[in-house]
Scaffold this motif. Sequence first.
Motif, short mmCIF file in Angstrom:
data_model
loop_
_atom_site.label_atom_id
_atom_site.label_comp_id
_atom_site.label_asym_id
_atom_site.label_seq_id
_atom_site.Cartn_x
_atom_site.Cartn_y
_atom_site.Cartn_z
N ARG A 157 0.81 -1.22 0.00
CA ARG A 157 0.00 0.00 0.00
C ARG A 157 0.84 1.27 0.00
N ALA A 158 1.96 1.25 0.71
CA ALA A 158 2.79 2.45 0.81
C ALA A 158 3.88 2.51 -0.26
N ARG A 159 3.94 1.52 -1.13
CA ARG A 159 5.00 1.49 -2.15
C ARG A 159 4.63 2.38 -3.33
N ALA A 160 5.60 3.14 -3.80
CA ALA A 160 5.36 4.00 -4.96
C ALA A 160 5.53 3.25 -6.26
N ASP A 161 6.13 2.05 -6.22
CA ASP A 161 6.41 1.32 -7.45
C ASP A 161 5.26 0.43 -7.90
N ILE A 162 4.13 0.47 -7.21
CA ILE A 162 2.95 -0.24 -7.67
C ILE A 162 1.90 0.81 -8.01
N SER A 163 1.32 0.72 -9.18
CA SER A 163 0.42 1.77 -9.66
C SER A 163 -0.94 1.68 -8.99
N ASP A 164 -1.64 2.83 -8.98
CA ASP A 164 -3.00 2.85 -8.45
C ASP A 164 -3.91 1.90 -9.24
N TYR A 165 -3.66 1.78 -10.53
CA TYR A 165 -4.50 0.92 -11.35
C TYR A 165 -4.31 -0.55 -10.98
N GLU A 166 -3.06 -0.97 -10.72
CA GLU A 166 -2.82 -2.34 -10.27
C GLU A 166 -3.53 -2.61 -8.96
N ARG A 167 -3.43 -1.65 -8.04
CA ARG A 167 -4.09 -1.82 -6.75
C ARG A 167 -5.60 -1.84 -6.91
N ALA A 168 -6.13 -0.99 -7.79
CA ALA A 168 -7.58 -0.93 -8.01
C ALA A 168 -8.11 -2.25 -8.55
N ARG A 169 -7.41 -2.82 -9.53
CA ARG A 169 -7.85 -4.11 -10.09
C ARG A 169 -7.83 -5.20 -9.03
N ASP A 170 -6.83 -5.16 -8.15
CA ASP A 170 -6.73 -6.15 -7.08
C ASP A 170 -7.90 -6.01 -6.11
N TYR A 171 -8.27 -4.78 -5.77
CA TYR A 171 -9.39 -4.55 -4.85
C TYR A 171 -10.71 -5.03 -5.46
N LEU A 172 -10.91 -4.78 -6.75
CA LEU A 172 -12.16 -5.19 -7.38
C LEU A 172 -12.26 -6.72 -7.41
N ARG A 173 -11.15 -7.38 -7.70
CA ARG A 173 -11.15 -8.85 -7.71
C ARG A 173 -11.42 -9.39 -6.30
N ALA A 174 -10.77 -8.79 -5.30
CA ALA A 174 -10.93 -9.25 -3.92
C ALA A 174 -12.35 -9.03 -3.41
N LEU A 175 -12.99 -7.96 -3.85
CA LEU A 175 -14.35 -7.65 -3.39
C LEU A 175 -15.29 -8.82 -3.64
N ASP A 176 -15.19 -9.43 -4.80
CA ASP A 176 -16.07 -10.56 -5.13
C ASP A 176 -15.54 -11.88 -4.59
N HIS A 177 -14.22 -12.06 -4.62
CA HIS A 177 -13.65 -13.35 -4.23
C HIS A 177 -13.72 -13.61 -2.73
N TYR A 178 -13.50 -12.56 -1.93
CA TYR A 178 -13.37 -12.77 -0.49
C TYR A 178 -14.48 -12.14 0.35
N TYR A 179 -15.17 -11.13 -0.20
CA TYR A 179 -16.12 -10.38 0.63
C TYR A 179 -17.54 -10.36 0.07
N GLU A 180 -17.82 -11.24 -0.90
CA GLU A 180 -19.15 -11.39 -1.47
C GLU A 180 -19.74 -10.07 -1.94
N GLY A 181 -18.90 -9.19 -2.46
CA GLY A 181 -19.35 -7.92 -2.99
C GLY A 181 -19.71 -6.89 -1.94
N ARG A 182 -19.45 -7.18 -0.66
CA ARG A 182 -19.82 -6.26 0.42
C ARG A 182 -18.67 -5.29 0.68
N GLN A 183 -18.82 -4.10 0.15
CA GLN A 183 -17.76 -3.10 0.20
C GLN A 183 -17.46 -2.66 1.63
N THR A 184 -18.49 -2.53 2.47
CA THR A 184 -18.28 -2.09 3.85
C THR A 184 -17.46 -3.11 4.62
N VAL A 185 -17.75 -4.40 4.41
CA VAL A 185 -17.01 -5.45 5.09
C VAL A 185 -15.55 -5.44 4.64
N MET A 186 -15.32 -5.28 3.35
CA MET A 186 -13.96 -5.26 2.84
C MET A 186 -13.19 -4.07 3.40
#
Length: 339
Positions: A157-186
């Motif tokens: 999260r604090a690294r400058a060498d990973i782009s916001d877009y890479e992190r964003a794609r990871d969050y969207l994938r995790a939202l469905d895979h681990y948190y059943e689409g529940r944004q508040t829980v994630m």
Amino acid sequence: MGSKNRLFAEGLADAFDAPAADAQARSSRLGMGVLSGRSNRLAELATGAVVSRTHELIDPARCRMWAGHNREYEALSEERCRDLIESLKAQGKQEVPAIVRRVRDDPAFDFEVICGARRHWSVSWLRAHNYPEFRFLVEIRDLTDEEAFRLADLENRARADISDYERARDYLRALDHYYEGRQTVMAERINVSTSWLSRYLDLARLPTEILGAFASAHDLGIRNITAIKPLLKPEDRKARVLAEACRIAAARGKGEAVPAAPVEVIRMLAQAADPPKKSGSPKKSGSALQVVAAASGRPMISIERKGRAGLSLTLPLKSGATREELDAAVASILDAHWV
């Protein structure tokens, strides 16, 4: 034997005898120290005061990237990893271990990398470029997928060498895979605000046509989403913006001169969203040039043009926007309009 010689001989004998006695005492103390230290170490491990970790030096070819890794491994290159490569060469070894877990379903690999894609790529590159002695330092963990996601997120999260877009794609994938689409829980699990997480999810959900307008999706920062998202509503504005994005992408593909800076591309998209009237008459004073919505959907900033002199920003007091949202929106407006 004279008294002086006798005293000298006795002193010499004492000099030989004393170290032997001292050595025996030291040996006894050393044994007690080792046993005591081992006992203390076991007590610390039992109480959880110390956590035992397993570090190994392995062949990077025996590792694969975890499917849920948040870095785009194919996008890594010598240029993107140059600082790490030079650091490894200067140290002569890898100082910080990558985090891996064991693989049991693929005979071609022993581990998969949870955190440390750049380290894996850099060590692999060095081994292939005249540094075969380098080994990949890893810390072996037993993790579930959700635990692996949170661990990788915290490390990167604090690294400058990973782009916001890479992190964003990871969050969207995790939202469905681990948190059943529940944004508040994630948001609670990764310890961030829901509005902060919403901006990353909005970035990951941008249409492919919009992403294609930029030289690289990795150039897009999280602050840019507050300027782009309002351009996609209503449908007629969205259609014009997507058409302009396709035109920009086609022009870049043909080698034509197209602005590379994200701010310039966003400005072109904004102009396509609200083209001037055919009559050429200027907008009336006080008419909204752009409206930026909060996560609640209510307008939080209204942008109006004040002649040719500049812009006027109006912040409705009951928009429900957080200070964090307003700060990000104002920064995006400055990026888009400040010359």
